[in-house]
Enzyme design. Structure first.
Site, PDB file in Angstrom:
ATOM      1  N   LEU A 151      18.499 -10.447   4.918  1.00 17.42           N
ATOM      2  CA  LEU A 151      19.816 -11.002   4.626  1.00 17.42           C
ATOM      3  C   LEU A 151      20.566 -10.065   3.677  1.00 17.42           C
ATOM      4  O   LEU A 151      20.847 -10.410   2.522  1.00 17.42           O
ATOM      5  CB  LEU A 151      19.671 -12.396   4.026  1.00 17.42           C
ATOM      6  CG  LEU A 151      19.020 -13.422   4.952  1.00 17.42           C
ATOM      7  CD1 LEU A 151      18.910 -14.769   4.252  1.00 17.42           C
ATOM      8  CD2 LEU A 151      19.819 -13.568   6.236  1.00 17.42           C
ATOM      9  N   HIS A 152      20.900  -8.881   4.162  1.00 14.80           N
ATOM     10  CA  HIS A 152      21.529  -7.871   3.314  1.00 14.80           C
ATOM     11  C   HIS A 152      22.765  -8.419   2.595  1.00 14.80           C
ATOM     12  O   HIS A 152      22.871  -8.357   1.372  1.00 14.80           O
ATOM     13  CB  HIS A 152      21.948  -6.666   4.158  1.00 14.80           C
ATOM     14  CG  HIS A 152      20.836  -5.994   4.879  1.00 14.80           C
ATOM     15  ND1 HIS A 152      19.935  -5.165   4.244  1.00 14.80           N
ATOM     16  CD2 HIS A 152      20.483  -6.011   6.190  1.00 14.80           C
ATOM     17  CE1 HIS A 152      19.067  -4.697   5.131  1.00 14.80           C
ATOM     18  NE2 HIS A 152      19.386  -5.199   6.318  1.00 14.80           N
ATOM     19  N   ASP A 153      23.722  -8.920   3.359  1.00  9.71           N
ATOM     20  CA  ASP A 153      25.043  -9.218   2.803  1.00  9.71           C
ATOM     21  C   ASP A 153      25.108 -10.521   2.036  1.00  9.71           C
ATOM     22  O   ASP A 153      26.072 -10.767   1.301  1.00  9.71           O
ATOM     23  CB  ASP A 153      26.086  -9.226   3.930  1.00  9.71           C
ATOM     24  CG  ASP A 153      26.275  -7.854   4.535  1.00  9.71           C
ATOM     25  OD1 ASP A 153      26.016  -6.862   3.834  1.00  9.71           O
ATOM     26  OD2 ASP A 153      26.685  -7.761   5.708  1.00  9.71           O
TER      27      ASP A 153
END
Length: 309
Positions: free
Chosen positions: A235-237
């Protein structure tokens, strides 16, 4: 920040499934007041990313938040450096209805207008894609980015390998000169690179648990994440958005940084400390290196639950 005074927030993004979840997190968080969403070419061309942002905000009931399309290519390239990690439509093939329209006005103009109109230090800016829009806004109005209370950037790989090549993370690789312009603008910066986002890992069980949440936003999020998790279960962002209202979930430290944009082989590399100083034009930024992943995933689930209430 009081419970009656949500923090005003600008989001620049390139949806993208992880951007979509970050938008849902922001829309489902009462601590945040999204003033505008600006879009850039990145995961997909800007025509697609702006429509995707509009669809996601409509899904979240955030119809009043304007979405503005921005730069279609990086500063020094004729074409965008897009990818198909998120599918041809950028949302994993999950069809979301489009009720609203992308607003008139270029993203650069919107960023300049809103940051100049707000008192210095009152608007928080989160950047989830390539930094072309922000860099152009800074070039248009030098000193603009210093007016933001803070800029939280998803980008870079300081102490780990990149995900495009051994040197670079995708967002910085997609427009390395823009990344360098933003990092050297003198703004308050916090970088959420692969050093921390690789800890924000979804399990199959967590994705499956979203089925128990009410409402269409949770159902769509689960469908998108199921399409995405087999390729990149991170879940980078979500990380920089969560940090705006839950900074206790992350640990960071200040470093001197720069971005390599001249060397073709290493372009997009985030340079830290001595390497950054040697490159010139270095700046101070906080690099985030730890996330409380269970609490982060719970924060996302709570936001999705609110959207379905």
């Amino acid at each position: 920040m009081s419970s009656t005074s949500p923090l005003p927030l600008l989001i620049d993004c390139d949806p993208g499934i992880d951007d979509a979840l970050a938008l849902l997190l922001a829309a489902g968080s009462p601590a945040l007041d999204i003033r505008a969403v600006t879009c850039v070419a990145g995961n997909r061309p800007v025509e697609q990313t702006s429509l995707n942002a509009r669809r996601v905000l409509d899904l979240a009931g955030a119809d009043a938040v304007p979405v503005h399309a921005g730069c279609a290519r990086p500063l020094t390239q004729a074409e965008p450096r897009s990818n198909l990690v998120h599918g041809a439509d950028g949302l994993g093939g999950v069809a979301l209805p489009l009720r609203g329209a992308v607003a008139a006005g270029h993203a650069i103009d919107v960023l300049v207008e809103l940051l100049l109109a707000a008192a210095p230090g009152t608007l928080r800016l989160v950047a989830l894609g390539p930094l072309t829009n922000l860099a152009c806004a800074e070039l248009r109005s030098p000193g603009l980015l210093r007016r933001a209370a803070q800029i939280d950037v998803m980008g870079g790989a300081a102490f780990c390998p990149g995900n495009v090549n051994p040197h670079a993370e995708f967002n910085f690789y997609a427009d390395p000169l823009a990344a360098q312009i933003v990092l050297s603008a003198g703004a308050q910066l916090q970088l959420f690179g692969l050093d921390v986002t690789e800890q924000a890992r979804m399990s199959d069980d967590w994705i499956a648990s979203l089925a128990a949440l009410p409402g269409p936003a949770a159902a769509a999020a689960q469908a998108m994440l199921r399409a995405y998790s087999g390729v990149d279960p991170l879940l980078h962002d979500v990380c920089p958005v969560a940090a705006v209202f839950a900074p206790e979930l992350f640990d960071s430290a200040a470093h001197r940084v720069a971005v390599e944009w001249r060397d073709r082989e290493r372009e997009g590399r985030l340079l830290v400390d001595d390497a950054a100083a040697a490159a010139g034009d270095s700046a101070i930024a906080r690099i985030v290196t730890r996330a409380n992943t269970p609490a982060l995933l719970d924060t996302v689930a709570q936001a999705l639950r609110r959207l379905g209430a």
